[in-house]
Design a protein around this motif. Structure first.
Motif, PDB file in Angstrom:
ATOM      1  N   PHE A  77       0.809  -1.223   0.000  1.00 44.46           N
ATOM      2  CA  PHE A  77       0.000   0.000   0.000  1.00 44.46           C
ATOM      3  C   PHE A  77       0.839   1.268   0.000  1.00 44.46           C
ATOM      4  O   PHE A  77       0.573   2.187  -0.770  1.00 44.46           O
ATOM      5  CB  PHE A  77      -0.979   0.024   1.182  1.00 44.46           C
ATOM      6  N   LYS A  78       1.847   1.369   0.837  1.00 44.45           N
ATOM      7  CA  LYS A  78       2.641   2.608   0.952  1.00 44.45           C
ATOM      8  C   LYS A  78       3.294   2.982  -0.385  1.00 44.45           C
ATOM      9  O   LYS A  78       3.281   4.146  -0.787  1.00 44.45           O
ATOM     10  CB  LYS A  78       3.696   2.488   2.048  1.00 44.45           C
ATOM     11  N   ALA A  79       3.867   2.004  -1.062  1.00 46.76           N
ATOM     12  CA  ALA A  79       4.510   2.281  -2.353  1.00 46.76           C
ATOM     13  C   ALA A  79       3.472   2.717  -3.382  1.00 46.76           C
ATOM     14  O   ALA A  79       3.698   3.654  -4.154  1.00 46.76           O
ATOM     15  CB  ALA A  79       5.261   1.050  -2.846  1.00 46.76           C
ATOM     16  N   ARG A  80       2.323   2.060  -3.393  1.00 44.04           N
ATOM     17  CA  ARG A  80       1.262   2.435  -4.337  1.00 44.04           C
ATOM     18  C   ARG A  80       0.696   3.805  -4.011  1.00 44.04           C
ATOM     19  O   ARG A  80       0.378   4.585  -4.910  1.00 44.04           O
ATOM     20  CB  ARG A  80       0.155   1.382  -4.320  1.00 44.04           C
ATOM     21  N   GLU A  81       0.572   4.093  -2.728  1.00 45.14           N
ATOM     22  CA  GLU A  81       0.082   5.398  -2.300  1.00 45.14           C
ATOM     23  C   GLU A  81       1.037   6.500  -2.773  1.00 45.14           C
ATOM     24  O   GLU A  81       0.609   7.557  -3.239  1.00 45.14           O
ATOM     25  CB  GLU A  81      -0.057   5.418  -0.783  1.00 45.14           C
ATOM     26  N   GLN A  82       2.332   6.254  -2.678  1.00 46.01           N
ATOM     27  CA  GLN A  82       3.328   7.238  -3.132  1.00 46.01           C
ATOM     28  C   GLN A  82       3.236   7.449  -4.640  1.00 46.01           C
ATOM     29  O   GLN A  82       3.346   8.578  -5.113  1.00 46.01           O
ATOM     30  CB  GLN A  82       4.738   6.798  -2.735  1.00 46.01           C
ATOM     31  N   ARG A  83       3.045   6.368  -5.396  1.00 46.02           N
ATOM     32  CA  ARG A  83       2.899   6.511  -6.853  1.00 46.02           C
ATOM     33  C   ARG A  83       1.647   7.322  -7.191  1.00 46.02           C
ATOM     34  O   ARG A  83       1.665   8.139  -8.119  1.00 46.02           O
ATOM     35  CB  ARG A  83       2.872   5.145  -7.528  1.00 46.02           C
ATOM     36  N   LEU A  84       0.567   7.121  -6.434  1.00 42.01           N
ATOM     37  CA  LEU A  84      -0.658   7.889  -6.660  1.00 42.01           C
ATOM     38  C   LEU A  84      -0.416   9.372  -6.362  1.00 42.01           C
ATOM     39  O   LEU A  84      -0.812  10.237  -7.149  1.00 42.01           O
ATOM     40  CB  LEU A  84      -1.796   7.350  -5.788  1.00 42.01           C
ATOM     41  N   ALA A  85       0.260   9.667  -5.267  1.00 37.11           N
ATOM     42  CA  ALA A  85       0.570  11.062  -4.924  1.00 37.11           C
ATOM     43  C   ALA A  85       1.441  11.701  -6.006  1.00 37.11           C
ATOM     44  O   ALA A  85       1.199  12.845  -6.410  1.00 37.11           O
ATOM     45  CB  ALA A  85       1.264  11.127  -3.571  1.00 37.11           C
ATOM     46  N   SER A  86       2.419  10.978  -6.502  1.00 37.15           N
ATOM     47  CA  SER A  86       3.288  11.497  -7.570  1.00 37.15           C
ATOM     48  C   SER A  86       2.501  11.749  -8.841  1.00 37.15           C
ATOM     49  O   SER A  86       2.734  12.744  -9.541  1.00 37.15           O
ATOM     50  CB  SER A  86       4.428  10.522  -7.853  1.00 37.15           C
ATOM     51  N   ALA A  87       1.576  10.859  -9.156  1.00 34.08           N
ATOM     52  CA  ALA A  87       0.750  11.031 -10.348  1.00 34.08           C
ATOM     53  C   ALA A  87      -0.080  12.307 -10.245  1.00 34.08           C
ATOM     54  O   ALA A  87      -0.201  13.066 -11.212  1.00 34.08           O
ATOM     55  CB  ALA A  87      -0.145   9.813 -10.548  1.00 34.08           C
ATOM     56  N   TYR A  88      -0.629  12.564  -9.075  1.00 31.57           N
ATOM     57  CA  TYR A  88      -1.406  13.797  -8.894  1.00 31.57           C
ATOM     58  C   TYR A  88      -0.519  15.036  -8.947  1.00 31.57           C
ATOM     59  O   TYR A  88      -0.958  16.102  -9.395  1.00 31.57           O
ATOM     60  CB  TYR A  88      -2.200  13.762  -7.591  1.00 31.57           C
ATOM     61  N   GLN A  89       0.731  14.943  -8.525  1.00 31.95           N
ATOM     62  CA  GLN A  89       1.637  16.086  -8.608  1.00 31.95           C
ATOM     63  C   GLN A  89       1.819  16.522 -10.058  1.00 31.95           C
ATOM     64  O   GLN A  89       1.898  17.720 -10.345  1.00 31.95           O
ATOM     65  CB  GLN A  89       2.976  15.763  -7.967  1.00 31.95           C
TER      66      GLN A  89
END
Length: 134
Positions: A77-89
């Motif tokens: 989850f943490k790694a996927r959550e970070q990828r989602l945050a980066s995508a929104y950036q």
């Protein structure tokens, strides 16, 4: 059609290469070749990341909640959550630049060529515009 819009006068740019080049696109407008100094922002990445993170959620709210809770406790989850945050950036950056459409190639956060993911073509268009307008 490729449209060139400048946020600062053309004289502010040197005749040399651009310091930062970013392609803004989505998965339906692929990038065939990317120079090593060019970044790619896929504007549909948040949607794809959310599907990866939570899967296709059922319409039943209780089942969807159970599925989401399972995703939240998963080891990845943490790694996927970070990828989602980066995508929104990337989406936020496109919005902050005032991009009107995509695909677009942005030079130095100041100049944009719409309608292509081809950095070489966008550079040619930019240089041609600069020759006429300087």
């Amino acid at each position: 059609m490729i449209k060139l819009i400048g946020c600062l006068p053309a004289l502010c740019l040197s005749a040399g290469a651009f310091a930062g080049t970013v392609i803004y696109t989505d998965s339906t407008h692929p990038v065939s070749f990317t120079p090593s100094d060019t970044s790619i922002i896929f504007l549909d990445a948040p949607d794809r990341q959310q599907v990866e993170l939570f899967g296709s959620l059922p319409s039943d709210a209780a089942l969807a909640e159970t599925q989401v809770r399972g995703s939240l406790v998963s080891p990845s989850f943490k790694a996927r959550e970070q990828r989602l945050a980066s995508a929104y950036q990337g989406v936020i950056k496109a919005w902050s630049l005032g991009l009107e459409k995509y695909p677009a190639v942005v030079f130095d956060d100041k100049w944009v060529v719409y309608g292509t993911t081809d950095v070489g073509l966008a550079t040619q268009q930019m240089n041609a515009w600069r020759e006429v307008n300087q």
